[in-house]
Design a protein around this motif. Structure first.
Motif, PDB file in Angstrom:
ATOM      1  N   LYS A   1       0.844  -1.162  -0.116  1.00 41.82           N
ATOM      2  CA  LYS A   1      -0.288  -0.027  -0.036  1.00 41.82           C
ATOM      3  C   LYS A   1       0.907   1.257  -0.041  1.00 41.82           C
ATOM      4  O   LYS A   1       0.541   2.461  -0.627  1.00 41.82           O
TER       5      LYS A   1
ATOM      6  N   LYS B   1       2.248   6.432  -5.178  1.00 41.87           N
ATOM      7  CA  LYS B   1       1.908   6.551  -6.633  1.00 41.87           C
ATOM      8  C   LYS B   1       0.775   7.525  -6.972  1.00 41.87           C
ATOM      9  O   LYS B   1       0.767   8.223  -7.673  1.00 41.87           O
ATOM     10  N   ALA B   2      -0.307   7.597  -5.990  1.00 40.36           N
ATOM     11  CA  ALA B   2      -1.203   8.563  -5.896  1.00 40.36           C
ATOM     12  C   ALA B   2      -1.162   9.966  -5.982  1.00 40.36           C
ATOM     13  O   ALA B   2      -1.733  10.822  -6.409  1.00 40.36           O
TER      14      ALA B   2
ATOM     15  N   PHE C   1       3.424   1.674  -1.619  1.00 42.07           N
ATOM     16  CA  PHE C   1       3.641   2.108  -3.052  1.00 42.07           C
ATOM     17  C   PHE C   1       2.305   2.688  -3.742  1.00 42.07           C
ATOM     18  O   PHE C   1       2.629   3.802  -4.350  1.00 42.07           O
ATOM     19  N   GLN C   2       1.393   2.432  -3.515  1.00 43.86           N
ATOM     20  CA  GLN C   2       0.241   2.933  -4.122  1.00 43.86           C
ATOM     21  C   GLN C   2      -0.194   4.377  -3.588  1.00 43.86           C
ATOM     22  O   GLN C   2      -0.465   5.031  -4.289  1.00 43.86           O
ATOM     23  N   ASP C   3       0.172   4.508  -2.290  1.00 46.12           N
ATOM     24  CA  ASP C   3      -0.119   5.825  -1.632  1.00 46.12           C
ATOM     25  C   ASP C   3       0.920   6.746  -2.291  1.00 46.12           C
ATOM     26  O   ASP C   3       0.766   7.988  -2.497  1.00 46.12           O
TER      27      ASP C   3
END
Length: 221
Positions: free
Chosen positions: A165, A171-172, A167-169
């Motif tokens: 997560k 990336k966002a 990475f996704q945070d």
């Protein structure tokens, strides 16, 4: 009557062009309005932008790929776990300048970068600075631990997020485009600089830049 038809016909493209130009002008006005109302960022992060500007001349050689923050940006309060499985948050490290790194064993550049990060941690870690390297392997939790052990990388703390997560945070907010990703973060949790890809973090270029970012005199380290 025959003379009037061509004149009327010629007016049609003129009318269409006028409408098109008017539409473009309206779009530009709205677009400009939107830009003028764009958020200025977190005021608490303005010192981080000033730090980025101050150390920018040092972003050369082995750390030339660093992108300095040009607008105030507070990072999400990333959540992960330590080696004992206890929850950690980025805010737990407030008061320190951090090099937050995302890595995985399936990422060849990450594996090559880890010894330099381990050496950096050994050289600069203390009250003012820490490397927070977060592993994002999502399958075998023992694999990254074994990698660090086999490579004798003992100075880095072990942090993990098996859901990736973090990475996704990042990336966002446009700060994780691939692996590895590293973000230099000020003591308030604000971005100073970001790099997509590996770097020689134990090099003299990196050490000078990070010492300047933490306000430490090279002679004292």
């Amino acid at each position: 009557m025959l003379d009037q038809k061509p004149s009327a016909t010629r007016r049609i493209p003129i009318v269409i062009a006028t409408v098109a130009i008017g539409g473009l002008a309206g779009f530009a006005a709205l677009y400009g309005l939107g830009l003028s109302r764009a958020p200025a960022g977190d005021p608490a992060c303005r010192p981080a932008v000033a730090t980025a500007s101050r150390i920018a001349p040092l972003a050369h050689g082995e750390v030339a790929a660093l992108t300095m923050a040009s607008a105030p940006l507070k990072l999400p309060d990333l959540t992960f776990e330590d080696a004992d499985g206890k929850p950690k948050k980025l805010s737990d490290f407030r008061g320190k300048t951090l090099l937050v790194n995302l890595w995985a064993t399936w990422c060849v550049p990450c594996r090559k970068e880890m010894p330099a990060l381990d050496e950096l941690q050994g050289k600069l870690s203390g009250p003012n600075f820490e490397v927070v390297a977060i592993n994002i392997d999502t399958r075998d939790p023992e694999k990254p631990k074994n990698f660090l052990k086999d490579a004798n990388l003992t100075k880095l703390g072990y942090f993990t997020d098996q859901k990736a997560k973090v990475f996704q945070d990042l990336k966002a907010i446009g700060r994780a485009l691939g692996m590895p990703t590293s973000v230099l973060v000020d003591p308030q949790g604000c971005e100073i600089a970001t790099i997509a890809g590996p770097a020689e973090w134990a090099s003299e270029d990196a050490l000078k830049l990070l010492r300047a970012a933490t306000g430490q005199a090279a002679a004292s380290l």
